[in-house]
Enzyme design. Sequence first.
Site, PDB file in Angstrom:
ATOM      1  N   GLU A  96      -1.518  -7.158   7.646  1.00 36.09           N
ATOM      2  CA  GLU A  96      -0.144  -6.909   8.104  1.00 36.09           C
ATOM      3  C   GLU A  96       0.184  -7.812   9.282  1.00 36.09           C
ATOM      4  OE1 GLU A  96       2.705  -6.553   7.680  1.00 36.09           O
ATOM      5  OE2 GLU A  96       3.286  -4.441   7.609  1.00 36.09           O
ATOM      6  N   HIS A 106       0.836  -5.602   2.558  1.00 35.07           N
ATOM      7  CA  HIS A 106       1.620  -4.818   3.526  1.00 35.07           C
ATOM      8  C   HIS A 106       3.100  -5.189   3.517  1.00 35.07           C
ATOM      9  CE1 HIS A 106      -2.218  -3.529   5.225  1.00 35.07           C
ATOM     10  NE2 HIS A 106      -2.613  -4.706   4.794  1.00 35.07           N
ATOM     11  N   ARG A 119      -5.846   0.678   4.236  1.00 31.84           N
ATOM     12  CA  ARG A 119      -4.753   1.215   3.406  1.00 31.84           C
ATOM     13  C   ARG A 119      -4.494   0.340   2.176  1.00 31.84           C
ATOM     14  NH1 ARG A 119      -2.908  -0.715   8.422  1.00 31.84           N
ATOM     15  NH2 ARG A 119      -0.954  -1.878   8.532  1.00 31.84           N
ATOM     16  N   HIS A 158       0.834  -1.217   0.000  1.00 36.00           N
ATOM     17  CA  HIS A 158       0.000   0.000   0.000  1.00 36.00           C
ATOM     18  C   HIS A 158       0.871   1.272   0.000  1.00 36.00           C
ATOM     19  CE1 HIS A 158       1.027   0.835   4.163  1.00 36.00           C
ATOM     20  NE2 HIS A 158       0.946  -0.480   4.360  1.00 36.00           N
TER      21      HIS A 158
HETATM   22  O1  LIG Z   1       4.443  -0.616  11.333  1.00 34.89           O
HETATM   23  C1  LIG Z   1       4.196  -1.598  10.584  1.00 34.89           C
HETATM   24  O2  LIG Z   1       3.176  -2.290  10.679  1.00 34.89           O
HETATM   25  C2  LIG Z   1       5.220  -2.004   9.549  1.00 34.89           C
HETATM   26  C3  LIG Z   1       4.856  -1.567   8.166  1.00 34.89           C
HETATM   27  O3  LIG Z   1       4.684  -0.201   8.030  1.00 34.89           O
HETATM   28  O4  LIG Z   1       6.427  -1.408   9.900  1.00 34.89           O
HETATM   29  P1  LIG Z   1       7.850  -2.079   9.879  1.00 34.89           P
HETATM   30  O5  LIG Z   1       8.536  -1.534   8.694  1.00 34.89           O
HETATM   31  O6  LIG Z   1       8.457  -1.633  11.172  1.00 34.89           O
HETATM   32  O7  LIG Z   1       7.709  -3.569   9.877  1.00 34.89           O
END
Ligand SMILES: O=C(O)[C@@H](CO)OP(=O)(O)O
Length: 231
Positions: free
Chosen positions: A114, A184, A58, A9
């Site tokens: 995610e 994600h 998102r 996204h």
């Molecule tokens: O905060 C989150 O859920 C993820 C994706 O944005 O972050 P990170 O890059 O720390 O895994």
Amino acid sequence: MAQLILIRHGQSTWNAANRFTGWVDVPLDRVGRREAIAAASKLGEYVVDVAFTSLLVRAIETTAICLTESEGLCGGKSPVFKHDADDPQWHGWDKYEGHRDEEIPIFLAQALDERYYGDLQGYNKAKMAEKVGEEQVHRWRRSFATRPPGGESLEDTARRTLPFFRDRILTHLREGDNVLVSAHGNSLRSIVMELDDLDTEQVPGLELKTGVPLVYEIDNTGKVAGKTVLN
Ligand SMILES: O=C(O)[C@@H](CO)OP(=O)(O)O
């Protein structure tokens, strides 16, 4: 040969605020919507037959923007989000006039959500690094097996994304359907890990940018025959 388009996204309001997000359902911000529009224009020469998105807004927004802003991605067909008609909330929604073969079905799947960030959700990543150290935060964010407190490791996430990917997405690709998947950073890292044949030592170095499509060529046995990053 079929094409698999994976897209993380566009930038969300919490990406911009550098906060651990996970399952917190925040929308795209203005930059993220622009990234999705730019992705749609890069995808102008591709045509998809079916799309999949996570349940988080998102990814849903990114799917809708790609399919409606791109010149050719729907091949003149109409994109329709396919809610579960067996769910009482949606009962009867799918009774409507029109030919289903003139549609691009978009399936919504929790399996693509995610990675769950547990107790870290909402915290600022830089402030957390000041508190517990850069190395600990990097392990929580990028290692394969380490779980953030109360959350999922990438390994846990892969246990739900990969069966869904193999059963639902790869099946279309083997039959020659081109597929768009909007999800994600980490749910896609678990899928890219499999497609690119990365091991647990390599996966911490894998970063996916917001709004940048990855296009895989998949043969009729389900094997990867090529990859292009549409930067
Ligand atoms: O905060 C989150 O859920 C993820 C994706 O944005 O972050 P990170 O890059 O720390 O895994």
